[in-house]
Scaffold this motif. Structure first.
Motif, PDB file in Angstrom:
ATOM      1  N   PHE A 241       0.852  -1.193   0.000  1.00 51.71           N
ATOM      2  CA  PHE A 241       0.000   0.000   0.000  1.00 51.71           C
ATOM      3  C   PHE A 241       0.884   1.237   0.000  1.00 51.71           C
ATOM      4  CE2 PHE A 241      -2.882  -3.214   1.509  1.00 51.71           C
ATOM      5  CZ  PHE A 241      -4.111  -2.840   1.006  1.00 51.71           C
ATOM      6  N   LYS A 242       0.391   2.315  -0.610  1.00 57.27           N
ATOM      7  CA  LYS A 242       1.104   3.583  -0.489  1.00 57.27           C
ATOM      8  C   LYS A 242       0.138   4.717  -0.187  1.00 57.27           C
ATOM      9  CE  LYS A 242       2.701   5.896  -4.084  1.00 57.27           C
ATOM     10  NZ  LYS A 242       3.373   6.222  -5.369  1.00 57.27           N
ATOM     11  N   HIS A 243       0.703   5.749   0.418  1.00 55.19           N
ATOM     12  CA  HIS A 243      -0.081   6.936   0.773  1.00 55.19           C
ATOM     13  C   HIS A 243      -0.151   7.868  -0.439  1.00 55.19           C
ATOM     14  CE1 HIS A 243       0.547  11.216   2.406  1.00 55.19           C
ATOM     15  NE2 HIS A 243      -0.731  10.984   2.510  1.00 55.19           N
ATOM     16  N   LEU A 258      -5.078   5.539   0.963  1.00 51.06           N
ATOM     17  CA  LEU A 258      -4.101   4.459   0.954  1.00 51.06           C
ATOM     18  C   LEU A 258      -4.424   3.632  -0.289  1.00 51.06           C
ATOM     19  CD1 LEU A 258      -4.189   3.623   4.758  1.00 51.06           C
ATOM     20  CD2 LEU A 258      -2.350   4.766   3.501  1.00 51.06           C
ATOM     21  N   ILE A 259      -3.427   3.480  -1.151  1.00 50.69           N
ATOM     22  CA  ILE A 259      -3.669   2.869  -2.470  1.00 50.69           C
ATOM     23  C   ILE A 259      -3.091   1.455  -2.501  1.00 50.69           C
ATOM     24  CG2 ILE A 259      -3.298   3.126  -4.961  1.00 50.69           C
ATOM     25  CD1 ILE A 259      -4.511   5.642  -4.115  1.00 50.69           C
ATOM     26  N   SER A 260      -3.893   0.505  -2.933  1.00 53.68           N
ATOM     27  CA  SER A 260      -3.417  -0.886  -3.056  1.00 53.68           C
ATOM     28  C   SER A 260      -2.526  -1.010  -4.284  1.00 53.68           C
ATOM     29  CB  SER A 260      -4.614  -1.823  -3.175  1.00 53.68           C
ATOM     30  OG  SER A 260      -4.160  -3.134  -3.458  1.00 53.68           O
ATOM     31  N   LEU A 261      -1.295  -1.494  -4.078  1.00 53.69           N
ATOM     32  CA  LEU A 261      -0.321  -1.573  -5.169  1.00 53.69           C
ATOM     33  C   LEU A 261      -0.436  -2.876  -5.938  1.00 53.69           C
ATOM     34  CD1 LEU A 261       2.776  -0.069  -3.302  1.00 53.69           C
ATOM     35  CD2 LEU A 261       1.189   1.060  -4.888  1.00 53.69           C
ATOM     36  N   ALA A 262      -1.322  -3.758  -5.482  1.00 54.55           N
ATOM     37  CA  ALA A 262      -1.463  -5.051  -6.160  1.00 54.55           C
ATOM     38  C   ALA A 262      -2.884  -5.553  -5.989  1.00 54.55           C
ATOM     39  CB  ALA A 262      -0.485  -6.063  -5.549  1.00 54.55           C
ATOM     40  N   GLU A 263      -3.279  -6.492  -6.824  1.00 53.61           N
ATOM     41  CA  GLU A 263      -4.518  -7.218  -6.568  1.00 53.61           C
ATOM     42  C   GLU A 263      -4.230  -8.101  -5.360  1.00 53.61           C
ATOM     43  OE1 GLU A 263      -5.652  -9.955  -9.635  1.00 53.61           O
ATOM     44  OE2 GLU A 263      -7.683 -10.136  -8.845  1.00 53.61           O
ATOM     45  N   GLN A 264      -5.069  -8.025  -4.344  1.00 58.17           N
ATOM     46  CA  GLN A 264      -4.752  -8.774  -3.124  1.00 58.17           C
ATOM     47  C   GLN A 264      -5.997  -8.971  -2.269  1.00 58.17           C
ATOM     48  OE1 GLN A 264      -2.271  -6.420  -0.350  1.00 58.17           O
ATOM     49  NE2 GLN A 264      -2.665  -4.586  -1.607  1.00 58.17           N
ATOM     50  N   GLU A 265      -5.865  -9.904  -1.313  1.00 61.89           N
ATOM     51  CA  GLU A 265      -6.930 -10.150  -0.375  1.00 61.89           C
ATOM     52  C   GLU A 265      -6.368  -9.944   1.023  1.00 61.89           C
ATOM     53  OE1 GLU A 265     -10.153 -13.134  -1.702  1.00 61.89           O
ATOM     54  OE2 GLU A 265      -9.042 -14.096  -0.061  1.00 61.89           O
ATOM     55  N   VAL A 266      -7.135  -9.280   1.881  1.00 67.51           N
ATOM     56  CA  VAL A 266      -6.690  -9.044   3.248  1.00 67.51           C
ATOM     57  C   VAL A 266      -7.751  -9.632   4.175  1.00 67.51           C
ATOM     58  CG1 VAL A 266      -6.210  -7.273   4.977  1.00 67.51           C
ATOM     59  CG2 VAL A 266      -5.423  -6.954   2.625  1.00 67.51           C
ATOM     60  N   THR A 267      -7.308 -10.328   5.216  1.00 68.90           N
ATOM     61  CA  THR A 267      -8.238 -10.985   6.142  1.00 68.90           C
ATOM     62  C   THR A 267      -8.200 -10.299   7.503  1.00 68.90           C
ATOM     63  OG1 THR A 267      -7.798 -13.059   5.005  1.00 68.90           O
ATOM     64  CG2 THR A 267      -8.878 -13.206   7.150  1.00 68.90           C
ATOM     65  N   MET A 268      -9.376 -10.154   8.116  1.00 72.37           N
ATOM     66  CA  MET A 268      -9.449  -9.633   9.480  1.00 72.37           C
ATOM     67  C   MET A 268      -9.942 -10.740  10.403  1.00 72.37           C
ATOM     68  SD  MET A 268     -10.591  -5.636   9.697  1.00 72.37           S
ATOM     69  CE  MET A 268     -12.175  -6.058  10.310  1.00 72.37           C
ATOM     70  N   GLN A 269      -8.995 -11.271  11.191  1.00 75.78           N
ATOM     71  CA  GLN A 269      -9.313 -12.415  12.055  1.00 75.78           C
ATOM     72  C   GLN A 269     -10.427 -12.120  13.051  1.00 75.78           C
ATOM     73  OE1 GLN A 269      -5.899 -13.887  14.193  1.00 75.78           O
ATOM     74  NE2 GLN A 269      -5.120 -14.960  12.372  1.00 75.78           N
ATOM     75  N   ALA A 270     -10.431 -10.897  13.594  1.00 78.02           N
ATOM     76  CA  ALA A 270     -11.397 -10.548  14.648  1.00 78.02           C
ATOM     77  C   ALA A 270     -12.835 -10.851  14.231  1.00 78.02           C
ATOM     78  CB  ALA A 270     -11.261  -9.083  15.033  1.00 78.02           C
ATOM     79  N   ILE A 271     -13.132 -10.699  12.930  1.00 78.34           N
ATOM     80  CA  ILE A 271     -14.497 -10.992  12.489  1.00 78.34           C
ATOM     81  C   ILE A 271     -14.530 -12.048  11.385  1.00 78.34           C
ATOM     82  CG2 ILE A 271     -15.586  -8.830  13.220  1.00 78.34           C
ATOM     83  CD1 ILE A 271     -15.152  -7.798  10.378  1.00 78.34           C
ATOM     84  N   GLY A 272     -13.364 -12.594  11.054  1.00 82.24           N
ATOM     85  CA  GLY A 272     -13.301 -13.688  10.080  1.00 82.24           C
ATOM     86  C   GLY A 272     -13.794 -13.313   8.695  1.00 82.24           C
TER      87      GLY A 272
END
Ligand code: AVJ
Length: 326
Positions: A241-243, A258-272
């Protein structure tokens, strides 16, 4: 006060998680700038205020130095006692210019900083105890309007509310009007507010203030993702990510992404839950609006205040606008 004070801003995790979830599930993606301020975010904002490029705090400090006599005359109208309240006081660097002067003039007032962070209040109170021992201080922990509404019944003294630093710039116009109308509803006729507005100016000066050469503002913005990793078990890869900062001189909207520099998946464990990012997809994280006098007048008129006086620094970068509840 013998109260137990929290280490830092403690929001219920479920509110925090569900607001972040809503923002990252939306199209376009957004996260509220109120989530910048964990302990590390507080520290980075302190560093921002010392940057050459970040002129806002210095400009407001200069206004207070120059106009402290005039401000006391307005606040202590007919020499009556008043409560000086402050929303989100921080370390009080600018406010202390006023407090010191008011004490020297034997003004009849007390100082009541309001903050949702007990830790911030505790630090401010202890520094004031050494620097201005005769000042009456009462830190008030809680949400701004709840605290004000509780005070409503206590006594008939005038309230003067400080809302400094162009924090109002984090609201869009309609949000600002609803915030200020709620503020007005918690006040009595004749009470005053002093609001800091960062003004429209050379767009390059504004851009640089939010995209400094040493990268402190970048770190401040990226810290939001770090915070989600730590507190919500997310797995943001900070190298992906970049600003990015934009400023629109017509609307006066300075925006951080905040700009995503790639195609990607991000997971948040707290809520699955997982979030999908396209390459170059932005998360909008802050709006820092810049103002002109027309917009300031409109804000005052639409929320039940009259403009008493506008005070500026010599560069005319910043305005502290003094209003009275009508
Ligand atoms: C604390 C909201 C006034 O918008 O200028 C500074 C926060 N963000 N640099 C601002 C901030 C990036 C600041 N306020």
């Amino acid at each position: 006060m013998e109260k137990e004070l929290n280490e830092e801003v403690l929001l219920p995790t479920d509110t925090f998680a569900s607001e972040i979830d809503a923002g990252l599930s939306a199209n376009p993606k957004a996260i509220s700038s109120r989530y910048f301020y964990d302990a590390e975010g507080d520290r980075l904002f302190q560093k921002i205020m010392q940057l050459d490029e970040y002129y806002l705090s210095r400009a407001e400090y200069a206004i207070f130095k120059e106009h402290k006599e005039l401000l006391l005359q307005y606040f202590a109208d007919q020499r009556t006692a008043f409560h000086l309240m402050e929303f989100g006081a921080g370390d009080g660097w600018k406010t202390k210019v006023l407090l010191r002067h008011f004490i020297e003039q034997h003004a009849k007032f007390d100082y009541r900083p309001i903050d949702i962070s007990g830790n911030v209040l505790q630090e401010l109170e202890s520094s004031l105890k050494t620097e201005l021992p005769s000042l009456q201080v009462q830190g008030m922990e809680g949400e701004y309007f709840e605290v004000l509404n509780q005070m409503q019944k206590t006594d008939g003294q005038r309230k003067v509310v400080l809302f400094l630093g162009s924090n109002i710039g984090n609201f869009r116009q309609h949000q600002a009007i609803s915030f200020l109308s709620s503020l007005r509803a918690s006040l009595n006729q004749g009470d005053m507010v002093l609001i800091g507005f960062d003004m429209k100016k050379d767009p390059h000066v504004i851009r640089n203030a939010y995209d400094d050469a040493s990268g402190v503002t970048r770190d401040f913005n990226m810290n939001l993702l770090k915070r989600l990793n730590i507190e919500l078990g997310a797995n943001f890869d900070l190298t992906k990510f970049k600003h990015y900062q934009s400023y629109d001189p017509q609307s006066g909207e300075c925006r951080s992404y905040l700009i995503s520099l790639a195609e990607q998946e991000v997971t948040m464990q707290a809520i699955g839950v997982s979030y999908y990012f396209k390459k170059w997809e932005p998360i909008h994280v802050e709006i820092s609006r810049k103002f002109d006098f027309e917009t300031i007048n409109e804000l005052a008129a639409s929320s039940g205040f009259g403009v008493v006086k506008n005070l500026q620094d010599t560069d005319e970068y910043f305005t502290d606008s003094l209003w009275v509840a009508t």
